[in-house]
Design an enzyme around this catalytic site. Structure first.
Site, PDB file in Angstrom:
ATOM      1  N   ASP A   8       0.797  -1.238   0.000  1.00  0.00           N
ATOM      2  CA  ASP A   8       0.000   0.000   0.000  1.00  0.00           C
ATOM      3  C   ASP A   8       0.828   1.285   0.000  1.00  0.00           C
ATOM      4  OD1 ASP A   8      -1.956  -1.927   0.129  1.00  0.00           O
ATOM      5  OD2 ASP A   8      -2.958  -1.130   1.902  1.00  0.00           O
ATOM      6  N   LYS A 106      -6.920  -4.822  -3.770  1.00  0.00           N
ATOM      7  CA  LYS A 106      -7.743  -5.409  -2.703  1.00  0.00           C
ATOM      8  C   LYS A 106      -8.702  -4.359  -2.197  1.00  0.00           C
ATOM      9  CE  LYS A 106      -4.240  -4.139   0.703  1.00  0.00           C
ATOM     10  NZ  LYS A 106      -5.015  -3.197   1.523  1.00  0.00           N
ATOM     11  N   CYS A 151      -2.446  -3.160   7.297  1.00  0.00           N
ATOM     12  CA  CYS A 151      -2.274  -3.966   6.085  1.00  0.00           C
ATOM     13  C   CYS A 151      -0.968  -4.746   6.063  1.00  0.00           C
ATOM     14  CB  CYS A 151      -2.437  -3.091   4.857  1.00  0.00           C
ATOM     15  SG  CYS A 151      -4.152  -2.518   4.708  1.00  0.00           S
TER      16      CYS A 151
HETATM   17  C1  VGL Z   1      -5.007   0.436   5.487  1.00  0.00           C
HETATM   18  C2  VGL Z   1      -6.691   1.182   6.827  1.00  0.00           C
HETATM   19  C3  VGL Z   1      -7.593   1.113   5.794  1.00  0.00           C
HETATM   20  C4  VGL Z   1      -3.558   0.069   5.341  1.00  0.00           C
HETATM   21  C5  VGL Z   1      -5.892   0.347   4.440  1.00  0.00           C
HETATM   22  O1  VGL Z   1      -3.029   0.113   4.212  1.00  0.00           O
HETATM   23  O2  VGL Z   1      -2.925  -0.272   6.376  1.00  0.00           O
HETATM   24  N1  VGL Z   1      -5.407   0.842   6.674  1.00  0.00           N
HETATM   25  N2  VGL Z   1      -7.172   0.692   4.598  1.00  0.00           N
END
Ligand code: VGL
Ligand code: ZN
Length: 203
Positions: A8, A106, A151
């Site tokens: 991410d 995702k 994540c």
């Molecule tokens: C994430 C919260 C919501 C992350 C993704 O990448 O850790 N955290 N969506």
């Protein structure tokens, strides 16, 4: 052979982004350096439709940070982030420019959040990540990215549950820290699950 999984590394998780992770930009150099050393680099990409149920804005009267039950699962409510097609959802430029072996999206199902790059939080659907790793006979993975306590943790724990040998590159991770020690606790949890902690870049 080993694969690098970059979790991410998207604009919305950079400081100033919609769900900015403190120090999130500091991991980019680590990602670039590690990706020079490994042949197989995969990136995950949080990729929500507008109106995703993990967004506080989808629940009238609820606020960011509130916790709800969503289809039977505990769900923290987030600001709108990583909405498909927006700049915030794009991988940051230096990562997008890498010769990535794959980008795994995702979080597309509006009814369930998906912290892990492998499975959604309800473990109802699996992404292609396990299959693409197995296809290439990649049995060892190094995980790093954002955010340590969401994540990254979910991805690393699923990787070990899927039978991969997993290392966490600690200097390549930053936490949201809704509670101040969430990041540290997540690292402890990963270590307890059998994940090797790398405190500096391996050779
Ligand atoms: C994430 C919260 C919501 C992350 C993704 O990448 O850790 N955290 N969506
Ligand atoms: Zn998300």
């Amino acid at each position: 052979m080993e694969a690098l999984i970059l979790v991410d590394l998207q604009h919305d998780f950079m400081p100033g982004g919609a769900l900015g992770v403190p120090g999130g930009d500091e991991v980019l150099d680590v990602a670039l350096e590690m990706s020079r050393r490994l042949q197989w680099v995969f990136a995950t990409q949080d990729w929500h439709p507008a109106g995703h149920k993990s967004f506080a804005s989808s629940h009238p009267g609820k606020q960011v940070g509130d916790s709800i039950k969503l289809n039977g699962l505990d769900q923290n409510l987030w600001p709108d982030h990583c909405v498909q097609g927006t700049r915030g959802a794009e991988l940051v430029e230096p990562i997008a420019a890498l010769p990535l072996a794959g980008i795994v999206r995702k979080g597309q199902d509006p009814e369930v959040d998906s912290y892990s790059g492998f499975f959604d939080n309800g473990r109802r659907h699996e992404t292609e990540l396990r299959a693409v790793l197995e296809e290439r006979r990649l049995r060892k993975v190094i995980v790093m990215g954002l955010a340590t306590d969401f994540c990254v943790k979910a991805t690393a724990l699923d990787a070990i549950a899927c039978g991969f040998e997993v290392s966490l590159l600690v200097p390549g991770c930053r936490a949201v820290n809704l509670r101040p020690d969430d990041g540290a606790q997540a690292i402890q949890q990963m270590e307890a699950a059998g994940i090797t902690l790398l405190h500096e870049l391996p050779n």
